[in-house]
Design a protein around this motif. Structure first.
Motif, PDB file in Angstrom:
ATOM      1  N   LEU A  18       0.841  -1.209   0.000  1.00 13.05           N
ATOM      2  CA  LEU A  18       0.000   0.000   0.000  1.00 13.05           C
ATOM      3  C   LEU A  18       0.872   1.253   0.000  1.00 13.05           C
ATOM      4  CD1 LEU A  18      -2.852  -0.969   2.504  1.00 13.05           C
ATOM      5  CD2 LEU A  18      -3.005  -0.759   0.015  1.00 13.05           C
ATOM      6  N   GLY A  19       2.026   1.153   0.665  1.00 12.75           N
ATOM      7  CA  GLY A  19       2.953   2.287   0.691  1.00 12.75           C
ATOM      8  C   GLY A  19       3.331   2.691  -0.732  1.00 12.75           C
ATOM      9  N   ASP A  20       3.562   1.699  -1.600  1.00 16.53           N
ATOM     10  CA  ASP A  20       3.912   2.002  -2.998  1.00 16.53           C
ATOM     11  C   ASP A  20       2.731   2.665  -3.702  1.00 16.53           C
ATOM     12  OD1 ASP A  20       6.327   0.788  -2.488  1.00 16.53           O
ATOM     13  OD2 ASP A  20       5.736  -1.149  -3.349  1.00 16.53           O
ATOM     14  N   ALA A  21       1.543   2.136  -3.463  1.00 13.82           N
ATOM     15  CA  ALA A  21       0.352   2.711  -4.113  1.00 13.82           C
ATOM     16  C   ALA A  21       0.119   4.146  -3.627  1.00 13.82           C
ATOM     17  CB  ALA A  21      -0.868   1.838  -3.812  1.00 13.82           C
ATOM     18  N   ILE A  22       0.342   4.367  -2.351  1.00 16.43           N
ATOM     19  CA  ILE A  22       0.149   5.717  -1.789  1.00 16.43           C
ATOM     20  C   ILE A  22       1.174   6.678  -2.386  1.00 16.43           C
ATOM     21  CG2 ILE A  22       0.282   7.088   0.357  1.00 16.43           C
ATOM     22  CD1 ILE A  22      -0.929   4.529   1.774  1.00 16.43           C
ATOM     23  N   ALA A  23       2.405   6.178  -2.608  1.00 16.93           N
ATOM     24  CA  ALA A  23       3.441   7.032  -3.219  1.00 16.93           C
ATOM     25  C   ALA A  23       3.016   7.446  -4.626  1.00 16.93           C
ATOM     26  CB  ALA A  23       4.775   6.286  -3.238  1.00 16.93           C
ATOM     27  N   THR A  24       2.412   6.519  -5.369  1.00 18.89           N
ATOM     28  CA  THR A  24       1.933   6.844  -6.726  1.00 18.89           C
ATOM     29  C   THR A  24       0.867   7.940  -6.649  1.00 18.89           C
ATOM     30  OG1 THR A  24       2.276   4.533  -7.338  1.00 18.89           O
ATOM     31  CG2 THR A  24       0.900   5.843  -8.821  1.00 18.89           C
ATOM     32  N   LEU A  25      -0.035   7.803  -5.699  1.00 18.87           N
ATOM     33  CA  LEU A  25      -1.094   8.813  -5.548  1.00 18.87           C
ATOM     34  C   LEU A  25      -0.490  10.158  -5.146  1.00 18.87           C
ATOM     35  CD1 LEU A  25      -3.769   6.616  -3.705  1.00 18.87           C
ATOM     36  CD2 LEU A  25      -4.000   7.601  -5.998  1.00 18.87           C
ATOM     37  N   GLU A  26       0.471  10.099  -4.224  1.00 21.58           N
ATOM     38  CA  GLU A  26       1.125  11.338  -3.762  1.00 21.58           C
ATOM     39  C   GLU A  26       1.798  12.056  -4.931  1.00 21.58           C
ATOM     40  OE1 GLU A  26       1.255  13.010  -1.027  1.00 21.58           O
ATOM     41  OE2 GLU A  26       0.526  11.671   0.537  1.00 21.58           O
ATOM     42  N   ASP A  27       2.455  11.270  -5.790  1.00 20.74           N
ATOM     43  CA  ASP A  27       3.134  11.868  -6.954  1.00 20.74           C
ATOM     44  C   ASP A  27       2.144  12.625  -7.833  1.00 20.74           C
ATOM     45  OD1 ASP A  27       5.517  10.873  -6.127  1.00 20.74           O
ATOM     46  OD2 ASP A  27       5.553   9.159  -7.497  1.00 20.74           O
ATOM     47  N   ALA A  28       0.904  12.169  -7.805  1.00 16.69           N
ATOM     48  CA  ALA A  28      -0.126  12.836  -8.613  1.00 16.69           C
ATOM     49  C   ALA A  28      -0.870  13.892  -7.789  1.00 16.69           C
ATOM     50  CB  ALA A  28      -1.095  11.790  -9.148  1.00 16.69           C
ATOM     51  N   GLY A  29      -0.380  14.150  -6.584  1.00 13.77           N
ATOM     52  CA  GLY A  29      -0.963  15.217  -5.768  1.00 13.77           C
ATOM     53  C   GLY A  29      -2.162  14.803  -4.934  1.00 13.77           C
ATOM     54  N   VAL A  30      -2.332  13.493  -4.728  1.00  6.87           N
ATOM     55  CA  VAL A  30      -3.495  13.024  -3.956  1.00  6.87           C
ATOM     56  C   VAL A  30      -3.035  12.279  -2.710  1.00  6.87           C
ATOM     57  CG1 VAL A  30      -5.514  11.484  -3.986  1.00  6.87           C
ATOM     58  CG2 VAL A  30      -4.935  12.811  -6.019  1.00  6.87           C
ATOM     59  N   THR A  31      -3.500  12.709  -1.561  1.00  6.77           N
ATOM     60  CA  THR A  31      -3.249  11.965  -0.321  1.00  6.77           C
ATOM     61  C   THR A  31      -4.551  11.280   0.082  1.00  6.77           C
ATOM     62  OG1 THR A  31      -1.696  13.652   0.382  1.00  6.77           O
ATOM     63  CG2 THR A  31      -2.465  12.141   2.082  1.00  6.77           C
ATOM     64  N   PRO A  32      -4.544   9.940   0.168  1.00  9.67           N
ATOM     65  CA  PRO A  32      -5.777   9.269   0.584  1.00  9.67           C
ATOM     66  C   PRO A  32      -6.218   9.749   1.970  1.00  9.67           C
ATOM     67  CG  PRO A  32      -4.131   7.667  -0.139  1.00  9.67           C
ATOM     68  CD  PRO A  32      -3.441   8.995  -0.070  1.00  9.67           C
ATOM     69  N   GLY A  33      -7.513   9.922   2.154  1.00  5.45           N
ATOM     70  CA  GLY A  33      -8.041  10.398   3.434  1.00  5.45           C
ATOM     71  C   GLY A  33      -9.127   9.471   3.954  1.00  5.45           C
ATOM     72  N   LEU A  34      -9.013   9.102   5.215  1.00  2.12           N
ATOM     73  CA  LEU A  34     -10.041   8.276   5.856  1.00  2.12           C
ATOM     74  C   LEU A  34     -10.646   9.041   7.022  1.00  2.12           C
ATOM     75  CD1 LEU A  34     -11.493   5.476   6.302  1.00  2.12           C
ATOM     76  CD2 LEU A  34      -9.691   4.982   7.953  1.00  2.12           C
ATOM     77  N   ALA A  35     -11.957   9.191   7.019  1.00  3.27           N
ATOM     78  CA  ALA A  35     -12.646   9.818   8.152  1.00  3.27           C
ATOM     79  C   ALA A  35     -13.254   8.740   9.031  1.00  3.27           C
ATOM     80  CB  ALA A  35     -13.741  10.746   7.643  1.00  3.27           C
ATOM     81  N   THR A  36     -12.969   8.837  10.323  1.00  7.70           N
ATOM     82  CA  THR A  36     -13.642   7.953  11.273  1.00  7.70           C
ATOM     83  C   THR A  36     -14.613   8.803  12.085  1.00  7.70           C
ATOM     84  OG1 THR A  36     -11.788   8.272  12.808  1.00  7.70           O
ATOM     85  CG2 THR A  36     -11.771   6.263  11.501  1.00  7.70           C
TER      86      THR A  36
END
Ligand code: NAD
Length: 297
Positions: A18-36
């Motif tokens: 998931l760290g790799d997938a998150i890095a790909t998203l970050e490179d595109a300017g997106v940080t995944p967000g989870l609301a609890t």
């Protein structure tokens, strides 16, 4: 020789991926967000939510936590969820269950936007899972599927018995095992509190998924030689320990290990997988909402 299924190790591999997938998203300017969202003063729920937030922080998901006074009107919860539905920085929403009595649980599940429903409990997502077109698989059964895949457990044509028929574990687990797809194609039986001959069913099972919430109700005498035993149960029982209790599963481990071929320990089996799959669903949600393709582990 019994093989112990190491949920911590598999969960850790999934978090790395998931760290790799998150890095790909970050490179595109997106940080995944989870609301609890928490509307309860149950200490266990508070602990679960804080663990989920900590997991997010560790992998680089933005955690947003909203606490609602347990005495507030139910509308406050529904409105909070609607605000989160409209918030572009939030890709996944999790309302910690159970909620307080004045809240209509089904309404909460229907209010979460289906594309942000990382628990997989919205009726649309339940329907999609049953139809073999899952968007978000509920975290615990999804984690069990990942364990079965990781340990090369043959599900196709296998006799699988799921003990428990809850909406969060038993039913989605059985639906996944029966699907015509990878880690599916099992001949699946669901046992529950009204099942008359549990031992008879278990005695035929190549795969057992125990999710009844009854401490050590399944022992080795009920199992088939060589079976794969997945113990979902997390039960607190009185014990002579510092805390005065210990956690046991639904399976009596010592006798089960004499008979089974593979088994998950409790703790350290399914629990870490459930936590990892919430992160997995959140990354999937972010990827889909942002339209950025990632490779999920
Ligand atoms: P639940 O109470 O909603 O459902 C339990 C199910 O077990 C019911 O469908 C009931 O029919 C069945 N059942 C009860 N007694 C039975 C018996 N004697 N014989 C056969 N079936 C019986 O529980 P749940 O939310 O599905 O959780 C089940 C267990 O799994 C609990 O111990 C819970 O703490 C644990 N759990 C663990 C994780 C994890 O990540 N490891 C996640 C969710 C739940």
């Amino acid at each position: 020789m019994i093989e112990i299924i190491d949920g911590e190790a598999v969960a850790s591999e999934i978090r790395d991926g998931l760290g790799d997938a998150i890095a790909t998203l970050e490179d595109a300017g997106v940080t995944p967000g989870l609301a609890t969202v928490l509307m309860s003063d149950d200490p266990a729920s508070e602990t679960y939510v804080s663990m989920k937030q900590q997991d997010c922080e560790e992998v680089g998901i933005d955690g947003i936590h909203v606490e609602i006074d347990p005495g507030a009107p139910a509308a406050e919860l529904y409105e909070t969820v609607e605000d989160l539905n409209a918030n572009d920085e939030v890709h996944g929403i999790l309302v910690q269950m159970p909620v307080v009595d004045q809240v209509d649980t089904r309404r909460v599940l229907r209010t979460v936007a289906p594309e942000k429903d990382v628990d997989g409990f919205h009726p649309e997502n339940v329907g999609r899972l049953v139809a073999g077109d899952a968007r978000f698989k509920p975290c615990t059964p999804h984690g069990v599927q990942k364990l079965l895949a990781h340990y090369d457990v043959e599900t196709e044509g296998a006799e699988a018995v799921v003990v428990g028929r809850s909406d969060i574990v038993g039913k989605p687990m059985a639906n996944l095992l029966v699907q015509k797809s990878a880690v599916g194609n099992a001949t699946t039986t669901v046992c529950h509190s009204r099942t008359e001959d549990l031992a008879g069913h278990l005695g035929n099972a190549d795969i057992v998924v125990a999710a009844a919430g009854v401490p050590e109700m399944i022992d080795g005498t009920m199992l088939k030689e060589g079976a794969t035993v997945i113990d979902v149960g997390i039960n607190r029982v009185d014990a002579d320990t510092e805390k005065g209790y210990e956690i046991v599963g639904d399976v009596e481990q010592a006798s089960a290990r004499e008979v089974a071929g593979r088994i998950t320990p409790v703790p350290g089996g399914v629990g870490p997988m459930t936590r990892a799959m919430l992160l997995w669903n959140t990354v999937k949600a972010a990827s889909e909402q942002a339209g950025i393709e990632v490779t999920l582990p």
